[in-house]
Design a protein around this motif. Structure first.
Motif, PDB file in Angstrom:
ATOM      1  N   VAL A   1       3.394  63.745 -20.610  1.00 17.21           N
ATOM      2  CA  VAL A   1       4.317  62.808 -21.307  1.00 17.21           C
ATOM      3  C   VAL A   1       4.445  62.879 -22.671  1.00 17.21           C
ATOM      4  N   ASN A   2       5.702  62.743 -23.329  1.00 10.99           N
ATOM      5  CA  ASN A   2       5.736  62.738 -24.729  1.00 10.99           C
ATOM      6  C   ASN A   2       6.926  61.445 -24.809  1.00 10.99           C
ATOM      7  N   ILE A   3       6.631  60.227 -25.425  1.00 12.22           N
ATOM      8  CA  ILE A   3       7.631  59.188 -25.687  1.00 12.22           C
ATOM      9  C   ILE A   3       8.029  59.362 -27.065  1.00 12.22           C
ATOM     10  N   VAL A   4       9.598  59.360 -27.214  1.00 14.91           N
ATOM     11  CA  VAL A   4      10.004  59.369 -28.431  1.00 14.91           C
ATOM     12  C   VAL A   4      10.646  57.918 -28.851  1.00 14.91           C
ATOM     13  N   PHE A   5      10.660  57.474 -30.011  1.00 12.07           N
ATOM     14  CA  PHE A   5      11.073  56.194 -30.232  1.00 12.07           C
ATOM     15  C   PHE A   5      11.969  56.323 -31.090  1.00 12.07           C
ATOM     16  N   VAL A   6      13.203  55.477 -30.469  1.00  6.13           N
ATOM     17  CA  VAL A   6      14.686  55.593 -31.174  1.00  6.13           C
ATOM     18  C   VAL A   6      15.002  54.193 -31.637  1.00  6.13           C
ATOM     19  N   CYS A   7      15.322  54.121 -32.996  1.00  2.91           N
ATOM     20  CA  CYS A   7      15.971  53.018 -33.515  1.00  2.91           C
ATOM     21  C   CYS A   7      17.483  53.017 -33.250  1.00  2.91           C
ATOM     22  N   ASN A   8      18.022  51.918 -32.819  1.00  2.00           N
ATOM     23  CA  ASN A   8      19.520  51.473 -32.585  1.00  2.00           C
ATOM     24  C   ASN A   8      19.929  50.758 -34.011  1.00  2.00           C
TER      25      ASN A   8
ATOM     26  N   THR B   1       6.416  42.644 -24.865  1.00  2.00           N
ATOM     27  CA  THR B   1       5.157  43.002 -25.095  1.00  2.00           C
ATOM     28  C   THR B   1       4.845  43.129 -26.630  1.00  2.00           C
ATOM     29  N   ALA B   2       5.741  43.633 -27.448  1.00  6.35           N
ATOM     30  CA  ALA B   2       5.657  43.967 -28.786  1.00  6.35           C
ATOM     31  C   ALA B   2       6.497  43.166 -29.597  1.00  6.35           C
ATOM     32  N   PRO B   3       6.039  42.755 -30.885  1.00  4.97           N
ATOM     33  CA  PRO B   3       7.141  41.984 -31.763  1.00  4.97           C
ATOM     34  C   PRO B   3       8.155  43.081 -32.302  1.00  4.97           C
ATOM     35  N   SER B   4       9.279  42.341 -32.673  1.00  6.59           N
ATOM     36  CA  SER B   4      10.198  43.123 -33.751  1.00  6.59           C
ATOM     37  C   SER B   4      10.828  42.084 -34.566  1.00  6.59           C
ATOM     38  N   SER B   5      11.426  42.766 -35.645  1.00  8.08           N
ATOM     39  CA  SER B   5      11.816  41.960 -36.870  1.00  8.08           C
ATOM     40  C   SER B   5      13.172  41.310 -36.386  1.00  8.08           C
TER      41      SER B   5
ATOM     42  N   TYR C   1      10.118  51.218 -38.786  1.00  7.15           N
ATOM     43  CA  TYR C   1       8.750  51.795 -38.761  1.00  7.15           C
ATOM     44  C   TYR C   1       7.589  50.785 -38.294  1.00  7.15           C
ATOM     45  N   ALA C   2       7.765  49.593 -38.584  1.00 10.24           N
ATOM     46  CA  ALA C   2       6.560  48.569 -38.442  1.00 10.24           C
ATOM     47  C   ALA C   2       6.968  48.275 -36.944  1.00 10.24           C
ATOM     48  N   ASN C   3       8.197  48.141 -36.415  1.00 12.08           N
ATOM     49  CA  ASN C   3       8.215  47.863 -35.141  1.00 12.08           C
ATOM     50  C   ASN C   3       7.914  48.984 -34.035  1.00 12.08           C
ATOM     51  N   SER C   4       7.973  50.203 -34.267  1.00 12.42           N
ATOM     52  CA  SER C   4       7.594  51.354 -33.754  1.00 12.42           C
ATOM     53  C   SER C   4       6.119  51.430 -33.798  1.00 12.42           C
TER      54      SER C   4
END
Length: 208
Positions: free
Chosen positions: A129-136, A76-80, A153-156
């Protein structure tokens, strides 16, 4: 007697294993406020009703809107370059869970209430609720260090905006944050060296 005891132990073990994950109900993909109305209502809030929890159905809808699959293998969201390197970790008073979008469930990572560790503001420990964004990082290792930071960071941010719009549509409050003791939280979450926390977002009902 021995057979009954073994059966009881086995049943208990199975129960504990099944409790590791939370199977979310199927997300409702229709309804909500019109886009222009949701954009008009979108805002950041820093006060939350600590007594009102978010239901599993609402959480399922929210996570799907944020970063679920709306087409085969597409989000539902884009990513690089469609690397889909972001994982969402859901932190509640029960524990820290990783959102498995393909199975629509929450995988328990650490049991216990670690909400206050997701940020430096007092309200993060009170919101449901807290949601943590984690990059692989291993999924975007073709980029330079600065390119990796820019992309993830753009994708987040794309995912965060989806959360904002969902919350505006559903009468929830939210705020995205970068003030996090990231090294400490990464250890609590059992992250690897290839995983990097980018942002966190607090979600709950408005404080009356």
């Amino acid at each position: 007697m021995k057979t009954l005891l073994l059966s009881a132990v086995f049943a208990c073990s199975c129960s504990l294993l099944s409790a590791q994950n939370i199977q979310l109900p199927q997300p409702v993909r229709t309804g909500g406020k019109p886009l222009m109305e949701a954009l008009n209502l979108r805002q950041s809030a820093r006060q939350f009703d600590s007594e009102k929890n978010i239901s599993n159905q609402t959480l399922s809808n929210l996570l799907w809107a944020a970063w679920g699959f709306n087409r085969e293998k597409k989000r539902t969201a884009p990513s690089s370059m469609d690397r889909q390197e972001i994982d969402l970790y859901v932190v509640t008073k029960e524990g820290i869970y990783r959102y498995d979008a393909a199975k629509n469930n929450l995988v328990l990572i650490v049991a216990g209430d670690y909400r206050k560790d997701t940020g430096m503001q007092p309200y993060v420990g009170e919101a449901p609720v807290n949601i943590v964004f984690v990059c692989n990082k291993s999924k975007i290792n073709s980029k330079s260090e600065s390119g990796l930071i820019e992309a993830t960071y753009a994708n987040s941010g794309f995912i965060s905006q989806n959360i904002y719009l969902f919350c505006a549509s559903e009468g929830l409050s939210t705020v995205v944050r970068a003030s996090i003791a990231k090294e400490k939280l990464a250890k609590t979450m059992n992250l690897t060296d290839d995983q990097m926390i980018t942002l966190a977002q607090t979600i709950g009902y408005p404080k009356k």
